[in-house]
Design a protein around this motif. Structure first.
Motif, PDB file in Angstrom:
ATOM      1  N   LEU A  77       0.831  -1.194   0.000  1.00  0.00           N
ATOM      2  CA  LEU A  77       0.000   0.000   0.000  1.00  0.00           C
ATOM      3  C   LEU A  77       0.870   1.252   0.000  1.00  0.00           C
ATOM      4  O   LEU A  77       0.669   2.164  -0.803  1.00  0.00           O
ATOM      5  N   TYR A  78       1.816   1.281   0.938  1.00  0.00           N
ATOM      6  CA  TYR A  78       2.758   2.390   1.038  1.00  0.00           C
ATOM      7  C   TYR A  78       4.134   1.837   1.352  1.00  0.00           C
ATOM      8  O   TYR A  78       4.274   0.945   2.211  1.00  0.00           O
ATOM      9  N   ALA A  79       5.140   2.337   0.674  1.00  0.00           N
ATOM     10  CA  ALA A  79       6.531   2.032   0.988  1.00  0.00           C
ATOM     11  C   ALA A  79       7.194   3.347   1.362  1.00  0.00           C
ATOM     12  O   ALA A  79       7.526   4.154   0.479  1.00  0.00           O
ATOM     13  N   GLY A  80       7.304   3.565   2.662  1.00  0.00           N
ATOM     14  CA  GLY A  80       7.779   4.865   3.108  1.00  0.00           C
ATOM     15  C   GLY A  80       6.769   5.927   2.677  1.00  0.00           C
ATOM     16  O   GLY A  80       5.565   5.783   2.882  1.00  0.00           O
ATOM     17  N   ASP A  82       6.239   6.695  -0.423  1.00  0.00           N
ATOM     18  CA  ASP A  82       5.761   6.373  -1.775  1.00  0.00           C
ATOM     19  C   ASP A  82       4.476   5.558  -1.703  1.00  0.00           C
ATOM     20  O   ASP A  82       4.442   4.484  -1.069  1.00  0.00           O
ATOM     21  N   LYS A  83       3.459   6.069  -2.375  1.00  0.00           N
ATOM     22  CA  LYS A  83       2.191   5.340  -2.435  1.00  0.00           C
ATOM     23  C   LYS A  83       2.220   4.372  -3.603  1.00  0.00           C
ATOM     24  O   LYS A  83       2.424   4.767  -4.750  1.00  0.00           O
ATOM     25  N   TRP A  84       1.981   3.099  -3.284  1.00  0.00           N
ATOM     26  CA  TRP A  84       1.947   2.067  -4.316  1.00  0.00           C
ATOM     27  C   TRP A  84       0.503   1.679  -4.658  1.00  0.00           C
ATOM     28  O   TRP A  84       0.236   1.185  -5.733  1.00  0.00           O
ATOM     29  N   SER A  85      -0.383   1.883  -3.730  1.00  0.00           N
ATOM     30  CA  SER A  85      -1.785   1.536  -3.981  1.00  0.00           C
ATOM     31  C   SER A  85      -2.415   2.556  -4.928  1.00  0.00           C
ATOM     32  O   SER A  85      -2.151   3.753  -4.831  1.00  0.00           O
ATOM     33  N   VAL A  86      -3.259   2.053  -5.821  1.00  0.00           N
ATOM     34  CA  VAL A  86      -3.969   2.957  -6.740  1.00  0.00           C
ATOM     35  C   VAL A  86      -5.327   3.361  -6.174  1.00  0.00           C
ATOM     36  O   VAL A  86      -6.065   4.110  -6.817  1.00  0.00           O
ATOM     37  N   ASP A  87      -5.639   2.875  -4.985  1.00  0.00           N
ATOM     38  CA  ASP A  87      -6.930   3.175  -4.356  1.00  0.00           C
ATOM     39  C   ASP A  87      -6.901   4.589  -3.778  1.00  0.00           C
ATOM     40  O   ASP A  87      -6.080   4.881  -2.887  1.00  0.00           O
ATOM     41  N   PRO A  88      -7.768   5.486  -4.247  1.00  0.00           N
ATOM     42  CA  PRO A  88      -7.737   6.871  -3.744  1.00  0.00           C
ATOM     43  C   PRO A  88      -8.173   6.986  -2.286  1.00  0.00           C
ATOM     44  O   PRO A  88      -7.954   8.038  -1.666  1.00  0.00           O
ATOM     45  N   ARG A  89      -8.752   5.940  -1.722  1.00  0.00           N
ATOM     46  CA  ARG A  89      -9.188   5.991  -0.328  1.00  0.00           C
ATOM     47  C   ARG A  89      -8.036   5.814   0.645  1.00  0.00           C
ATOM     48  O   ARG A  89      -8.167   6.076   1.840  1.00  0.00           O
ATOM     49  N   VAL A  90      -6.904   5.309   0.150  1.00  0.00           N
ATOM     50  CA  VAL A  90      -5.731   5.046   0.986  1.00  0.00           C
ATOM     51  C   VAL A  90      -4.790   6.245   0.937  1.00  0.00           C
ATOM     52  O   VAL A  90      -4.462   6.736  -0.153  1.00  0.00           O
ATOM     53  N   SER A  91      -4.380   6.722   2.114  1.00  0.00           N
ATOM     54  CA  SER A  91      -3.478   7.876   2.149  1.00  0.00           C
ATOM     55  C   SER A  91      -2.558   7.802   3.360  1.00  0.00           C
ATOM     56  O   SER A  91      -2.845   7.106   4.346  1.00  0.00           O
TER      57      SER A  91
END
Length: 352
Positions: A77-80, A82-91
């Motif tokens: 989902l997140y690496a540091g 950097d956002k890897w998830s394409v889901d806009p609900r994840v932040s």
């Protein structure tokens, strides 16, 4: 591919390798509870969240962290930062030396499951896992429609609902003081009677909320006519015969004198039928109107009838002769004024 693209892809390789090795090394290791000093694999308490709410996933950092990531079922989902998830609900919420926190907004059932925070420090790798449980309010998804049946039929109503925890189902007959009819998805009524016609309510309930739907059962039955009331009417006056029938669907009415059907406007008569009541009105009763009448109520399930007698009534007036009945069945006519004179002189006659 441009040189910059190659460099960007290459820069992620160490992180991917580190995370894969970290997950593979501990995949077969036993999981211990939080606070177990013998392992760096920690399991946090389950997080319970309602559908539509926001869940926060927090992971402690500490030491010198070289790589850190939040994963869901092996998807990063997140690496540091950097956002890897394409889901806009994840932040990302917080990333510092103390904690690494992300959030998922508008949670739904697809978000339920295990989440892992993988941390690579200067000393050794460690993971923190947490299981997210999503609660869903009940929703009735399969429900019977309004139905029309004949009296004596068997009726089955269905009410199915989704939700988590699984909702309980109950049926109530709300047309009859809310009596409990069933506590199952199926409500079965054998040989239904007209008294069981009306509105039924299905309620799906769990600890989150309640969903309610209603269904109406219409029970058809043949007409039942109330006993007719005879009517006495003075010649030349207005007279009314009333016929009432209980029936579903509502009955049609027919009126007869002896064996002859009566129609509207016939011989100065009027028929008015409204709902369960029909009236036969005579606006100027003649000698030929006296006699026996029959009211017939009809619907598609049957018919019923009742009889009436309309008879003559003579209204006494000051000039009317008093009719005195003697024992032999004959009648003696006595002039009204003579009778009054006799009553006035009676006290004087009693003196002699």
């Amino acid at each position: 591919m441009h040189v910059r693209g190659y460099l960007a892809s290459f820069s992620k390789c160490p992180l991917l390798v580190s995370l894969r090795i970290l997950l593979l090394v501990h995949a077969g290791s036993p999981v211990h509870s939080q606070g177990d000093s013998q392992s760096d694999n920690k399991v946090m308490d389950n997080i319970t969240v309602r559908e539509g709410e926001t869940v926060f996933l927090r992971c402690e950092q500490g030491d010198v962290v070289t790589h850190t990531a939040w994963l869901n079922r092996s998807s990063i989902l997140y690496a540091g930062e950097d956002k890897w998830s394409v889901d806009p609900r994840v932040s990302l919420v917080t990333l510092n030396q103390e904690e690494f926190t992300i959030k998922i907004e508008n949670v739904d059932m697809t978000d339920e499951g295990q989440y892992v925070c993988a941390v690579q420090t200067s000393s050794r790798p460690r993971t923190t896992s947490v299981h997210v449980l999503v609660q869903v309010p009940p929703k009735i998804i399969n429900f019977s429609r309004d139905i029309v049946v004949n009296e004596g039929s068997n009726v089955t109503l269905l009410c199915q609902a989704s939700g988590k925890p699984e909702p309980s189902i109950s049926w109530k007959f709300i047309s009859n003081s809310g009596d409990l009819a069933s506590d199952d998805e199926l409500l079965e009524i054998s040989s239904i009677s007209r008294q069981r016609a009306g509105v039924y309510e299905c309620a799906a309930v769990n600890e989150i909320d309640t969903d309610v739907q209603t269904v109406d059962i219409t029970v058809n039955y043949a007409p039942s006519v109330s006993e007719g009331r005879d009517a006495g009417v003075t010649l030349g006056q207005r007279g009314v015969l009333e016929c009432e029938a209980d029936a579903v669907p509502e009955a049609d009415f027919e009126w007869y004198k002896d064996n002859r059907r009566i129609f509207n406007g016939f011989d100065d008569m009027e028929i008015v039928s409204t709902g369960s009541l029909s009236k036969l009105t005579f606006y100027n009763v003649s000698d030929g109107d006296y006699g026996n009448y029959t009211c017939v109520a009809i619907n598609k399930l049957g018919r019923s009838n009742t009889s009436f007698l309309m008879y003559v009534v003579i209204e006494p007036t000051s000039s009317t002769l008093l009719q005195v009945q003697d024992g032999s069945g004959g009648e003696k006519a006595v002039n009204f004024h003579t009778c009054l004179l006799f009553i006035a002189l009676l006290p004087f006659l009693l003196r002699f």
